[in-house]
Motif scaffolding. Structure first.
Motif, PDB file in Angstrom:
ATOM      1  N   GLU A 156      -2.298   1.645  15.633  1.00 32.91           N
ATOM      2  CA  GLU A 156      -0.836   1.575  15.779  1.00 32.91           C
ATOM      3  C   GLU A 156      -0.258   2.961  16.047  1.00 32.91           C
ATOM      4  OE1 GLU A 156       0.624  -2.370  13.403  1.00 32.91           O
ATOM      5  OE2 GLU A 156       0.488  -0.536  12.218  1.00 32.91           O
ATOM      6  N   ARG A 184      -8.238  -1.895   7.627  1.00 36.93           N
ATOM      7  CA  ARG A 184      -6.791  -1.670   7.684  1.00 36.93           C
ATOM      8  C   ARG A 184      -6.484  -0.251   8.148  1.00 36.93           C
ATOM      9  NH1 ARG A 184      -1.976  -0.390   5.663  1.00 36.93           N
ATOM     10  NH2 ARG A 184      -0.398  -2.022   5.541  1.00 36.93           N
ATOM     11  N   MET A 211       2.376  -2.123  10.178  1.00 35.89           N
ATOM     12  CA  MET A 211       1.899  -3.477  10.047  1.00 35.89           C
ATOM     13  C   MET A 211       2.937  -4.274   9.258  1.00 35.89           C
ATOM     14  SD  MET A 211      -2.088  -4.220   9.246  1.00 35.89           S
ATOM     15  CE  MET A 211      -2.661  -2.603   9.635  1.00 35.89           C
ATOM     16  N   GLY A 266       4.129  -0.923  16.196  1.00 38.05           N
ATOM     17  CA  GLY A 266       3.575  -1.884  15.253  1.00 38.05           C
ATOM     18  C   GLY A 266       2.974  -3.043  16.023  1.00 38.05           C
ATOM     19  N   THR A 290       3.830  -7.424   6.997  1.00 39.72           N
ATOM     20  CA  THR A 290       3.216  -8.410   6.115  1.00 39.72           C
ATOM     21  C   THR A 290       3.934  -9.747   6.266  1.00 39.72           C
ATOM     22  OG1 THR A 290       2.639  -6.689   4.541  1.00 39.72           O
ATOM     23  CG2 THR A 290       2.632  -8.936   3.721  1.00 39.72           C
ATOM     24  N   PHE A 313       0.281  -5.108  14.761  1.00 43.84           N
ATOM     25  CA  PHE A 313      -0.390  -6.105  13.948  1.00 43.84           C
ATOM     26  C   PHE A 313       0.498  -6.656  12.842  1.00 43.84           C
ATOM     27  CE2 PHE A 313      -3.437  -2.754  15.200  1.00 43.84           C
ATOM     28  CZ  PHE A 313      -4.201  -3.490  16.086  1.00 43.84           C
ATOM     29  N   TYR A 314       0.243  -7.917  12.535  1.00 41.40           N
ATOM     30  CA  TYR A 314       0.782  -8.534  11.338  1.00 41.40           C
ATOM     31  C   TYR A 314      -0.372  -8.590  10.354  1.00 41.40           C
ATOM     32  CZ  TYR A 314       4.649 -10.039  14.269  1.00 41.40           C
ATOM     33  OH  TYR A 314       5.722 -10.053  15.108  1.00 41.40           O
ATOM     34  N   GLU A 315      -0.065  -8.628   9.071  1.00 43.10           N
ATOM     35  CA  GLU A 315      -1.144  -8.767   8.103  1.00 43.10           C
ATOM     36  C   GLU A 315      -0.858  -9.921   7.166  1.00 43.10           C
ATOM     37  OE1 GLU A 315      -1.902  -5.571   5.342  1.00 43.10           O
ATOM     38  OE2 GLU A 315       0.168  -4.901   5.476  1.00 43.10           O
ATOM     39  N   THR A 364      -3.159 -10.866  14.131  1.00 42.87           N
ATOM     40  CA  THR A 364      -2.952 -10.956  12.696  1.00 42.87           C
ATOM     41  C   THR A 364      -4.198 -10.512  11.948  1.00 42.87           C
ATOM     42  OG1 THR A 364      -1.468 -12.831  13.067  1.00 42.87           O
ATOM     43  CG2 THR A 364      -2.240 -12.479  10.822  1.00 42.87           C
TER      44      THR A 364
END
Length: 104
Positions: free
Chosen positions: A42, A35, A1, A48, A3, A50-52, A21
């Motif tokens: 993932e 999370r 992930m 990867g 950030t 997702f963004y967080e 996101t």
């Protein structure tokens, strides 16, 4: 992930591709469980996905996108909201919910 910091967040959410996101708060127990589910997803995709984004650090963005609570999976395309997911339930549930947005 990955950030997102404040300078990257706005640009990321306006990208042409579909962006997934994960919006969370560090003080939210449910967010920690969500999370872990996303990390598992993932691993399934071996990518990867997702963004967080820490909601506490981005109040304007939370207001602009009308985020009602955390955890939230904000799915955007070209700056527009495609979907918001608030109830993560389980890994299979989330796999099903995001499948249409993820390229295999």
């Amino acid at each position: 992930m990955l950030t997102l910091d404040e300078s990257k967040a706005a640009n990321h959410l306006n990208e042409k591709h579909t962006a997934l996101t994960f919006i969370h708060s560090p003080f939210c127990g449910t967010c920690h469980i969500a999370r872990k589910m996303l990390v598992t997803i993932e691993e399934v995709y071996q990518s990867g996905l997702f963004y967080e984004l820490n909601a506490s650090l981005h109040p304007k963005l939370m207001q602009d996108y009308r985020i009602e609570s955390v955890p939230c999976m904000l799915i955007t395309k070209e700056g527009g909201v495609v979907e918001k997911i608030y109830a993560f339930h389980s890994v299979p549930h989330m796999l099903e919910r995001i499948a249409q947005y993820v390229k295999k």
